[in-house]
Design an enzyme around this catalytic site. Sequence first.
Site, PDB file in Angstrom:
ATOM      1  N   GLY A  29       0.841  -1.196   0.000  1.00 28.46           N
ATOM      2  CA  GLY A  29       0.000   0.000   0.000  1.00 28.46           C
ATOM      3  C   GLY A  29       0.873   1.242   0.000  1.00 28.46           C
ATOM      4  N   ALA A  31       1.723   3.335  -2.236  1.00 31.34           N
ATOM      5  CA  ALA A  31       1.355   4.504  -3.041  1.00 31.34           C
ATOM      6  C   ALA A  31       0.223   5.310  -2.403  1.00 31.34           C
ATOM      7  CB  ALA A  31       0.961   4.074  -4.453  1.00 31.34           C
ATOM      8  N   ILE A  34      -0.714   7.517   3.364  1.00 26.66           N
ATOM      9  CA  ILE A  34       0.069   7.063   4.515  1.00 26.66           C
ATOM     10  C   ILE A  34       1.315   6.325   4.027  1.00 26.66           C
ATOM     11  CG2 ILE A  34       0.101   5.512   6.506  1.00 26.66           C
ATOM     12  CD1 ILE A  34      -2.840   6.106   6.916  1.00 26.66           C
ATOM     13  N   ARG A 175      -0.945   9.227  20.746  1.00 24.23           N
ATOM     14  CA  ARG A 175      -2.024  10.188  21.008  1.00 24.23           C
ATOM     15  C   ARG A 175      -2.212  10.409  22.511  1.00 24.23           C
ATOM     16  NH1 ARG A 175      -5.972   7.368  16.534  1.00 24.23           N
ATOM     17  NH2 ARG A 175      -5.405   8.699  14.747  1.00 24.23           N
ATOM     18  N   HIS A 199      -7.950  -1.816  19.246  1.00 25.09           N
ATOM     19  CA  HIS A 199      -7.692  -0.606  18.466  1.00 25.09           C
ATOM     20  C   HIS A 199      -9.007  -0.128  17.858  1.00 25.09           C
ATOM     21  CE1 HIS A 199      -5.538   2.282  16.026  1.00 25.09           C
ATOM     22  NE2 HIS A 199      -6.089   1.789  14.940  1.00 25.09           N
ATOM     23  N   MET A 249      -0.325   8.868  11.622  1.00 21.98           N
ATOM     24  CA  MET A 249      -0.394   7.427  11.394  1.00 21.98           C
ATOM     25  C   MET A 249       0.909   6.911  10.796  1.00 21.98           C
ATOM     26  SD  MET A 249      -3.024   5.753  12.413  1.00 21.98           S
ATOM     27  CE  MET A 249      -2.766   4.298  11.403  1.00 21.98           C
TER      28      MET A 249
END
Length: 334
Positions: A29, A31, A34, A175, A199, A249
């Site tokens: 992933g 491209a 994130i 966070r 999560h 992220m």
Amino acid sequence: MFVLNRLSKYLCRKCFTTPVRNCTVSVIGGASDIGQTLCMMLRAQPTVSKLIVYDKSESTNGVLMDLSHIPTDACLKGYIGEETLDRALKEADLVLAVGAVPDGRTMSKTKCTSKNMDMVKSIAYKLSKLNTMPMVGISADPLNVLVPMASEILKQHSGHDPKKLFGITTIDSLRAQSLYAYYNQWSPRECMVPVIGGHSRDSTIPLLSQAKPYCDLNGKALHELVAKIRRCEESVRDVKRGRTPTLSMAYSILMFARGILGALGGGVSKVNAFVENNDFGTGYFGGLVAVDDKGAIEMQRYSHLSQLECHLLERSIEAIRKDVLKGKSVLELA
């Protein structure tokens, strides 16, 4: 389809001169928003000898060329399309699966979930055929569902090594750390807040009773800060008008990757992850996990939780059990 063949060969030749770099990382992933940000940061990591960028998108060519203009000695390689996924996986020491994210305009949450399930299924099936399973970090929602689903696929195909499969939950800890520091007007670097559970909004538990430095929160202030930490992603999405928190992220995945790369280098690291764990009868649980080059060792435990945290833990266990069953049922219905 092999991407930018000549460029990759040239860059691969260069990496033989840098013995300090010793790990191959595949970003599945790569491209995506994130994925691109993550690849940019991984490009400069001193322990990454080769960075593999995989995606189904034709823009992978451009991403790879863009990354090649960052002058480091790490080798670059790119793959496009389902038929090349196995090559992107078998070359890796660490696989980072970056899922699709809903942006409120072009992709709904339902469509995003469907795409992520398809991606994780493909990865798990391909991994099950490898002689040696690499370390695998999944950063895709719904994480509580996808990690058990991937594990079940690996088990069915005799390719399961539960110690090497991680759901990346580092963002939850970051966070909590940032908001806790902001609330107390302290330096974030001096703060630490453990986060356990799953999560999702209903399963993430920030342990403010275990935070360092300690701040005696109670009543309304405690409930408000806990709720704020659990609603972080929604808050960012609201301010960004539907777009997801891609920057934090990507950074959180990098922090996870650094921990795993340190473990692969022969040390013992700690990462925040959702892993196979039956301490609470859920089959899976999240927390701070010690890792060596063989995978997960053990999860840190906490005692003397507050009354609120005990209540949240009970609710979290219920939510995780339901999500784990969803992950397994997806395969039964397939």
